[in-house]
Design a protein around this motif. Structure first.
Motif, PDB file in Angstrom:
ATOM      1  N   GLN A 162      22.270 -12.254 -63.672  1.00  0.00           N
ATOM      2  CA  GLN A 162      22.203 -12.650 -62.265  1.00  0.00           C
ATOM      3  C   GLN A 162      21.079 -11.901 -61.595  1.00  0.00           C
ATOM      4  N   GLN A 213      29.677 -12.474 -61.003  1.00  0.00           N
ATOM      5  CA  GLN A 213      29.118 -13.831 -60.997  1.00  0.00           C
ATOM      6  C   GLN A 213      28.921 -14.352 -62.422  1.00  0.00           C
ATOM      7  N   CYS A 214      28.395 -13.495 -63.293  1.00  0.00           N
ATOM      8  CA  CYS A 214      28.136 -13.921 -64.673  1.00  0.00           C
ATOM      9  C   CYS A 214      29.435 -14.203 -65.427  1.00  0.00           C
ATOM     10  N   ARG A 264      31.873 -15.723 -64.492  1.00  0.00           N
ATOM     11  CA  ARG A 264      32.355 -17.079 -64.233  1.00  0.00           C
ATOM     12  C   ARG A 264      31.951 -18.039 -65.356  1.00  0.00           C
TER      13      ARG A 264
END
Lengths: 403, 403
Positions: A261, A159-160, A162
Motif C-alpha cells: 500500500q 488495507q493489504c 483485505r
C-alpha cells in the motif's frame, strides 16, 4: 454521522483528525475531546467544535478553561480534568469512535476503557499495543469491535490484508525509512549529536519518535504492534528498509503474492481510512504519480541497529518484557536528548533493563503501569551510571548487567 | 476438487496450468483438453492426464491421436476435433472451471460458450476481452459467474480491488515494462529489426505479444481488457511504465490510497490465484526479497508509441473498433515479422484500418468474427501498399487514408 472522541486532541494526530472532520462535516461529529496542557489550544478547539465534553490535564487549567468559555458565552460544554477526565471522554455514551492519540502510557487506561465500553478505536498511541497489546486486543475481540491502526505502516497492512484471509498470510513486511544513519558507519555512532538524530529524512514527527526512528526502535515497536494487532508471531513480521517511505508496508500471502500500500505521506489519509472503514470516501488530496520515481529496498542491519533485535526479543517474550522495552527506551531517549548519554548507549540501557526484567503475563492495566514504573526506575539507574554524554561510550551492558 | 478444462493445453499457459494442477493433485482434476496442432504433445497430455475428452485441430490429427491412444491401451478418452471439438471441451458437463488460453480469435467462440454454459472462466486469451469483451462480460454477469484474469496485470488488479468496493475505485494503473525501445529515439524506429523487437527485457513470450510489447500495443489491449473486465471507462485505466515489471499493476482508491501487487514473474502464480479464488493456497515458490531492489516508474511516451493512443481511441468507441484494432495489429505484426513492413509502419497500418472501420455495437460472436475478417482484409491491403520492409518509412497513414 459518526460521533467521535479524540484522546490527545491538541497533539499532531489530534489536530490532523480534526482537519479530516472539518473536511466532512456531514459525516463526523465531535462529541468529546481530551486535550493536553495547552489551555489556549483547548479553548480554541472547544469554541470551534462545541463538544459535549472536554478534558484537560489539571484542575487549575480546567478552571481557566471553564471561565474562558463562560466569558465567550459558551455554556453547553462540560469541562473535566486529569486521568478520570480522559476516561470520561473515552467512554462518553454518545461516542461511536475513539481516536487514541495521547503519547505515552498516559493514554493506556483511557484507551482500554474505550475498548471496554464497546467503542470502535482508531489507534495512534504506540504504548497501547507495545505495553498492553495482549490486554487491549483480547478485550476488543471480546467486544467484537475493531481496533483500527492509524499509523501509516499498520494502516497499510490493514488495507493489504483485505486481499486475503488471515490464515492465508505468510508474513507482513513493515517498511522502514532506515532513519538518518542508514549509511553512517557504526564506528561513528558514539559521536552522533542530538541535532543529527533529530533530522529524519522523510517524516516530520515528535522528538522521541524521531530518535526511535534513528535507532530503528520505532520499527521494533511496530513489529510488536503488528504481532498484537494482527495476531501473528514475531517470525512472521519482518522489516524491510525502504528509504523513500513510499510503500508504507506490505503483506505476503501463502500463494507467493504480495500486496503493498502506498499514498502521499500525510497522516490525514490513514486517519480518514480508519474513520470511514469499511468504506472509503473521496479524498481532497490526490496522488502525485511521479512521486514514485525510484524505490529502493534493502534488509535492515541488525548489527548496527541492535534496538530492532531487542524488540524482537521482547515481542517473543511479551508481557512485562514489552512494557520494559518501551519504558526503558523512553527513559534512554530522554537522557540522550538531554545530552546525558550517547546515541550508542540507548540500546545498551534498554538491553540491561530487559535483562533485569522477568518475563511474565500482565493481567490488568494497573499491572502494566506498575511494570512500567519499575522498568523506568531501572532505566534511570542505568542512565545515571552511564552518564558522561555523547563522548563516553563505555559498554554499560557488560559492566552493569543485573544477574 | 475443482474439475478443469483447458482451451489451448499445449501452449505456454496451458502447460503452466497443467504444472499447477500437477502440484495439487488433491485439488484439481483435468476433465477436458483442447490441444493445438501438435499431436505428439496432445498424446503425451492425454496419456498423463487421462481427460474424459480431448480435442485437436484437424480430423486427420484426431484419427492419429485415437490410434496412438488405442495402441497404448488407453480406451476411455473421447477424441474430437476442430472448432466444434473445442466448444465441446469448453462446455463439457463435468467441468467447473475453464482456462481460456487459445491465442487469437480461434478461442473466442469456445470461451463464449463456456461462459454461456455457466462455467467459471480463467481468461488468458486477450481477444476474448479486446474483440468481444462487451458480449462476454455481459454474459458472465447474466450467469453470475466470475471471469478471472490470468495475465499478470489484470490478475494484479483483481487482487488489489479486494481492498475496496468497485465504486470506491478512482483508477487502475497498469504497469508496462516499456519494452526494448523505451530509450530508443523515435528517429531510429524505422530501422528496428525483427531480432531487436523480439528481445523483450523481462518476459519470455510468443512472437506476436513480444512485438506488441515493443509497440506498447499490448498495453493498449490491456487497457481495453481492463475496461471490459472491471467495467470502467478508458479514462480511469492508466498506464505507468515500470521497467522492472516487479509491480504487476495497481489500484488507486477514491481516498488516495493505492494498492499494488507483485510477485515473482512466473505465470503459475496468477494461474494458481485464478484456479483457487476466492481462496489462496500455499505456493511452492517463494518470494525472493531482494528482487525488489530498485523500482522505477515513468509515464508512457504516447508520441513515440502511437499504438497506445490508438488503443484508447478504440476503447472509447468499443464494438467494431476494438475488433479492428486487434485484427489490424495481428496482420501488421505478422507483416513486420516477415520483413514486409517496418516497425514504424505497424501503428500506421492500424490507424488506417481503424479510420476505415465504422464504430458499431456487435450483437454476437458471429458478428465479431465477421468484423474481424473485414478488418484483416483491410489491413492486408494496407500492408501490400506499404511494402518495402524496414527501410521504407513512407507515412501510410496520410497517403492511404480511406475517406
Amino acid at each position: 454521522m459518526k460521533r467521535i472522541a479524540i484522546l490527545g486532541s491538541t497533539g499532531s494526530i489530534g489536530r490532523s483528525t480534526l482537519s479530516v472532520v472539518e473536511a466532512y462535516p456531514e459525516r463526523f461529529q465531535v462529541i468529546a475531546l481530551a486535550a493536553g496542557r495547552n489551555v489556549e489550544a483547548a479553548f480554541e478547539q472547544a469554541r470551534r467544535w462545541k463538544p459535549k465534553l472536554i478534558s484537560i490535564s489539571t484542575a487549575v487549567d480546567a478552571e481557566i478553561l471553564r471561565s474562558r468559555l463562560q466569558t465567550s458565552g459558551i455554556k453547553s460544554i462540560e469541562v473535566v480534568h486529569g486521568p478520570a477526565g480522559t476516561v470520561g471522554v473515552a467512554t462518553h455514551p454518545d461516542v461511536d469512535f475513539v481516536v487514541s492519540a495521547i503519547v505515552g502510557v498516559a493514554g493506556l487506561k483511557a484507551t482500554y476503557e474505550a475498548v471496554r465500553a464497546g467503542k470502535t478505536v482508531g489507534l495512534a498511541n504506540k504504548e497501547c499495543l507495545v505495553a498492553a497489546g495482549e490486554l487491549i486486543t483480547a478485550e476488543a475481540r471480546r467486544q467484537g469491535k475493531a481496533l483500527l491502526p492509524i499509523d501509516s505502516e499498520h494502516n497499510a497492512v490493514h488495507q493489504c490484508l483485505r486481499g486475503g484471509r488471515m490464515e492465508e498470510v505468510e508474513r507482513i513486511w513493515l517498511t522502514a525509512s532506515g532513519g538518518p544513519f542508514l549509511y553512517t558507519p557504526k564506528s561513528q555512532f558514539s559521536s552522533i549529536t542530538v541535532a543529527q538524530a533529530l533530522n529524519h529524512p522523510t517524516w516530520k514527527m515528535g522528538q522521541r519518535i524521531t530518535i526511535d526512528s534513528a535507532t530503528l526502535m520505532n520499527k521494533g515497536f511496530e513489529v510488536i504492534e503488528a504481532c498484537r494487532l494482527f495476531n501473528l508471531p514475531p517470525s512472521r513480521v519482518q522489516v524491510m528498509v525502504h528509504p523513500q517511505s513510499t510503500i508504507h508496508s506490505m503483506v505476503e500471502f501463502v500463494d507467493g503474492s504480495i500486496l503493498a500500500q502506498f499514498s502521499v505521506t500525510d497522516m490525514r489519509l490513514p486517519i480518514l481510512y480508519a474513520l470511514t472503514y469499511p468504506d472509503r470516501i473521496p479524498s481532497a488530496m490526490r496522488f502525485p504519480v511521479m512521486d514514485l520515481r525510484h524505490l529502493e529496498f534493502l534488509p535492515p542491519d541488525v548489527e548496527k541497529f541492535p534496538c530492532l533485535g531487542l524488540a524482537y526479543e521482547a515481542a517473543e517474550a511479551g508481557g512485562a518484557k514489552t512494557v520494559a522495552l518501551n519504558a526503558a527506551d523512553e527513559v534512554a531517549v530522554d537522557a540522550f536528548l538531554q545530552g546525558r548519554i550517547g546515541f550508542n548507549h540507548i540500546p545498551e540501557v534498554i538491553r540491561d533493563v530487559l535483562s533485569a526484567t522477568e518475563a511474565g503475563k500482565l493481567e490488568s492495566i494497573e499491572q502494566v503501569l506498575e511494570a512500567d514504573s519499575v522498568a523506568r526506575e531501572l532505566a534511570r539507574e542505568r542512565v545515571e551510571r552511564v552518564g558522561g554524554g555523547p563522548e563516553d561510550s563505555r559498554p554499560v551492558s557488560t559492566a552493569m548487567r543485573v544477574e
